[in-house]
Design a protein around this motif. Structure first.
Motif, mmCIF file in Angstrom:
data_model
loop_
_atom_site.group_PDB
_atom_site.id
_atom_site.type_symbol
_atom_site.label_atom_id
_atom_site.label_comp_id
_atom_site.label_asym_id
_atom_site.label_seq_id
_atom_site.Cartn_x
_atom_site.Cartn_y
_atom_site.Cartn_z
ATOM 1 N N LYS A 234 5.673 -28.789 3.310
ATOM 2 C CA LYS A 234 4.979 -27.660 3.928
ATOM 3 C C LYS A 234 5.907 -26.465 4.144
ATOM 4 O O LYS A 234 5.448 -25.341 4.350
ATOM 5 C CB LYS A 234 4.365 -28.081 5.274
ATOM 6 N N GLU A 235 7.227 -26.727 4.135
ATOM 7 C CA GLU A 235 8.241 -25.670 4.281
ATOM 8 C C GLU A 235 7.992 -24.830 5.540
ATOM 9 O O GLU A 235 7.997 -23.600 5.506
ATOM 10 C CB GLU A 235 8.273 -24.774 3.037
ATOM 11 N N ILE A 236 7.802 -25.538 6.658
ATOM 12 C CA ILE A 236 7.534 -24.831 7.917
ATOM 13 C C ILE A 236 8.747 -24.813 8.836
ATOM 14 O O ILE A 236 8.702 -24.215 9.906
ATOM 15 C CB ILE A 236 6.342 -25.469 8.661
ATOM 16 N N GLY A 237 9.836 -25.494 8.431
ATOM 17 C CA GLY A 237 11.024 -25.500 9.269
ATOM 18 C C GLY A 237 11.962 -26.623 8.882
ATOM 19 O O GLY A 237 11.718 -27.365 7.926
ATOM 20 N N GLN A 238 13.042 -26.743 9.628
ATOM 21 C CA GLN A 238 14.028 -27.790 9.392
ATOM 22 C C GLN A 238 13.522 -29.116 9.945
ATOM 23 O O GLN A 238 13.275 -29.256 11.144
ATOM 24 C CB GLN A 238 15.357 -27.420 10.063
ATOM 25 N N VAL A 239 13.368 -30.107 9.069
ATOM 26 C CA VAL A 239 12.813 -31.401 9.451
ATOM 27 C C VAL A 239 13.951 -32.397 9.666
ATOM 28 O O VAL A 239 14.813 -32.571 8.792
ATOM 29 C CB VAL A 239 11.851 -31.935 8.374
ATOM 30 N N THR A 240 13.948 -33.056 10.826
ATOM 31 C CA THR A 240 14.961 -34.064 11.152
ATOM 32 C C THR A 240 14.267 -35.314 11.658
ATOM 33 O O THR A 240 13.319 -35.233 12.447
ATOM 34 C CB THR A 240 15.928 -33.542 12.235
ATOM 35 N N THR A 241 14.711 -36.479 11.199
ATOM 36 C CA THR A 241 14.121 -37.740 11.652
ATOM 37 C C THR A 241 15.040 -38.421 12.655
ATOM 38 O O THR A 241 16.271 -38.297 12.592
ATOM 39 C CB THR A 241 13.867 -38.695 10.469
ATOM 40 N N SER A 242 14.420 -39.151 13.575
ATOM 41 C CA SER A 242 15.141 -39.934 14.592
ATOM 42 C C SER A 242 16.242 -39.109 15.259
ATOM 43 O O SER A 242 17.397 -39.539 15.353
ATOM 44 C CB SER A 242 15.721 -41.211 13.964
ATOM 45 N N ILE A 253 10.471 -37.420 14.901
ATOM 46 C CA ILE A 253 10.643 -36.310 13.966
ATOM 47 C C ILE A 253 10.696 -35.012 14.765
ATOM 48 O O ILE A 253 9.932 -34.841 15.728
ATOM 49 C CB ILE A 253 9.485 -36.217 12.947
ATOM 50 N N THR A 254 11.568 -34.099 14.376
ATOM 51 C CA THR A 254 11.532 -32.728 14.889
ATOM 52 C C THR A 254 11.425 -31.772 13.704
ATOM 53 O O THR A 254 11.961 -32.043 12.624
ATOM 54 C CB THR A 254 12.788 -32.373 15.713
ATOM 55 N N VAL A 255 10.701 -30.680 13.922
ATOM 56 C CA VAL A 255 10.589 -29.620 12.917
ATOM 57 C C VAL A 255 10.932 -28.313 13.624
ATOM 58 O O VAL A 255 10.164 -27.836 14.469
ATOM 59 C CB VAL A 255 9.175 -29.546 12.313
ATOM 60 N N ALA A 256 12.079 -27.752 13.310
ATOM 61 C CA ALA A 256 12.588 -26.587 14.035
ATOM 62 C C ALA A 256 12.484 -25.314 13.200
ATOM 63 O O ALA A 256 12.795 -25.306 12.007
ATOM 64 C CB ALA A 256 14.043 -26.817 14.444
ATOM 65 N N THR A 257 12.012 -24.242 13.847
ATOM 66 C CA THR A 257 12.027 -22.906 13.271
ATOM 67 C C THR A 257 12.900 -22.025 14.158
ATOM 68 O O THR A 257 13.529 -22.503 15.090
ATOM 69 C CB THR A 257 10.600 -22.333 13.187
ATOM 70 N N GLU A 258 12.919 -20.743 13.888
ATOM 71 C CA GLU A 258 13.738 -19.840 14.693
ATOM 72 C C GLU A 258 13.202 -19.681 16.109
ATOM 73 O O GLU A 258 13.963 -19.379 17.030
ATOM 74 C CB GLU A 258 13.812 -18.462 14.019
ATOM 75 N N THR A 259 11.893 -19.911 16.280
ATOM 76 C CA THR A 259 11.293 -19.644 17.592
ATOM 77 C C THR A 259 10.713 -20.873 18.271
ATOM 78 O O THR A 259 10.422 -20.844 19.469
ATOM 79 C CB THR A 259 10.164 -18.609 17.454
ATOM 80 N N ALA A 260 10.512 -21.968 17.548
ATOM 81 C CA ALA A 260 9.839 -23.134 18.128
ATOM 82 C C ALA A 260 10.350 -24.420 17.494
ATOM 83 O O ALA A 260 10.973 -24.410 16.431
ATOM 84 C CB ALA A 260 8.327 -23.024 17.941
#
Length: 531
Positions: A234-242, A253-260
């Protein structure tokens, strides 16, 4: 923690029509209650050189050559008409979506853009190369099934004649592709039907891509990376597991963008009781609180529950009222299709039953949601209909307003439990549930101690057994819960309280071919683990 769910499938075509299959029956035998995660594959059809399928191969190549020409010329409108197909639920294949309206505009738009980049204005591209560029096997399967209906309807009719299977006149949308006008045409055809009067179209097994995998045969350590790949597409942000949020909190899972930052927690089987929903809310909000102190403290926090199955609309609204999004099976299947991960998704999502065509569950849900409190007779009648729809078979049909020999203790309805397998056998052996006693109470408020004692009087070791369900609108008060606990500890009587939200979740489970009794199982576990 994510745990594997049971298969939960229903009756297959051969079982429904009592067919003794032989080596000559090379057709795929569909489960009539759920879409199996297999996909019609044009490449396999084109490599079948038998004479019977010569017109089919010509129809496939002609269709895709015309589609290539439309894309190469930049004619978006013409190409879109080729992709404007319906969800071919008559085949029971692929991933069913929330409705049967067909390929969504989002998928059509995305498919056109990807195909245009493949064709690059060159109408001479090979059909095989072009088909391979369509990454979503679910989309290509839907197109192929619609296109092949003209050949597979007579194929199904031949099978019905050879096995003396009755057929009915039914409407089939997109039953024929007309090359001259480049349009789809529906029509009435003679086909076998299922118990809900839904038409069935059969397909040769060698035309299908993938293999049948029991739904739920996976571990959390496998599901989380899969979902992460879907989110990366989806290319919505940086995806990190565990990701470790703090010393005491780890996010699946975390999905980080510049604002959220999205904090995603995976659960399975899905939490289907209010107790479990509340526990999940507490868990994910604790992770959010820990995130406020760490590297994400300056970002807006978004919360999501990811599950491979489906929650009822009421449970979704409950989570959303706590600012938690629900990423369930249909949502994940849709995102996987957009990212070209449908085959991989099949292992985790199964078929996701055909919700759009299950009008009986929708009808019962609507009646329950609109029935006012106070009318005891109508509520009892409706609950009986719901239980018969959900659990017959394997349970026997309900017996209404049964009284014991003295005429004092009345049970609103009971369901004889003679099944020799799975959950109901366990209930009979563990809780003496020889009969499932159900007592609907259409009260405006919560039920109290008196109602629990009344049901407890119904339960006798040498009578109906020691298991009962109280069905009510708004749950039980504190005195009722204490009394229920006492009845279990002192007399081995297991009394489970169900409310409207539980019934609606059971109906949702039924529509996606998941076990409706999963709600009862979780209720028992919640109760036993609270003691």
């Amino acid at each position: 923690m994510l745990q594997a769910e049971g298969d939960g499938g229903g009756m297959r075509f051969s079982e429904f029509y009592a067919i003794d299959r032989t080596d000559e029956d090379t057709w795929f035998d569909p489960d009539l209650s759920v879409d199996t995660a297999l996909f019609a594959a044009p490449a396999k059809i084109l490599h079948d050189h038998s004479e019977r399928w010569t017109p089919t191969r010509l129809r496939l190549t002609g269709f895709f050559q015309r589609l290539i020409e439309a894309i190469a010329s930049g004619d978006h409108g013409r190409a879109t008409e080729f992709l404007r197909v319906s969800e071919p639920w008559q085949y029971r294949l692929g991933f069913s979506r929330a409705t049967n309206l067909g390929i969504s505009s989002e998928i059509r738009r995305g498919a056109f853009e990807r195909l245009a980049s493949t064709v690059k204005g060159d109408p001479s591209i090979e059909v095989g190369d072009f088909i391979s560029s369509i990454k979503s096997v679910d989309v290509i399967s839907d197109i192929t099934c619609n296109l092949l209906s003209e050949d597979l309807i007579p194929y199904t009719q031949d099978i019905c004649r050879s096995h003396n299977i009755p057929t009915m006149s039914v409407h089939v949308p997109h039953a024929r592709w007309i090359p001259e006008s480049e349009t789809w045409e529906g029509g009435v055809r003679e086909l076998p039907i299922d118990s809900a009067q839904g038409p069935i179209i059969l397909i040769p097994r060698n035309f299908l891509l993938g293999r049948e995998v029991p739904r739920g045969s996976f571990r959390e350590s496998e599901f989380i990376p899969f979902l992460a790949r879907v989110l990366e597409k989806k290319e919505i942000g940086q995806v990190t597991t565990s990701e470790r949020i703090s010393r005491s909190a780890i996010a699946d899972i975390t999905v980080a963008t510049e604002t959220a930052v999205w904090i995603v927690e995976c659960e399975g089987p899905a939490p289907q009781t209010h107790r479990r929903l509340d526990e999940f809310i507490s868990q994910i909000q604790r992770i959010k609180s820990e995130a406020e102190k760490g590297k994400y403290r300056d970002l807006r926090k978004k919360l999501a529950l990811a599950i491979p199955r489906q929650l009822s609309s009421g449970h979704k609204r409950y989570l959303e009222s706590h600012d938690i999004s629900v990423w369930d099976g249909p949502w994940i299947a849709h995102q996987a299709a957009l990212g070209g991960l449908s085959v991989e998704a099949a292992r985790f999502l199964g078929g996701q039953g055909a919700t759009g065509r299950n009008t009986e569950a929708s009808r019962l849900s609507e009646r329950l949601s609109t029935l006012p409190s106070g009318d005891g007779a109508e509520y009892q009648r409706l609950c009986q209909e719901i239980f018969e729809y959900l659990f017959t078979p394997p349970l026997n049909s309900p017996l209404r307003e049964s009284r014991n020999e003295t005429g004092v203790n009345r049970r609103d309805f009971i369901m004889p439990n003679y099944t020799q397998k799975d959950f109901w056998k366990y209930l009979r052996e563990e809780y003496r549930a020889h009969y499932i006693v159900a007592d609907p109470k259409n009260y405006t408020g919560k039920i109290g101690k008196e109602q629990v004692l009344q049901v407890a009087n119904y339960l006798q070791k040498h009578g109906t057994g020691l298991f009962a369900l109280i069905i009510c609108r708004n749950g039980a008060d504190k005195a009722a819960l204490i009394t229920r606990r006492e009845q279990w500890i002192l007399h081995d009587k297991m009394i489970i309280v169900l409310q409207d939200a539980d019934l609606l979740q059971m109906l949702t489970n039924k529509t996606i071919a998941n076990d409706p009794e999963e709600v009862i199982r979780q209720k028992i576990e919640d109760f036993r683990l609270s003691i």
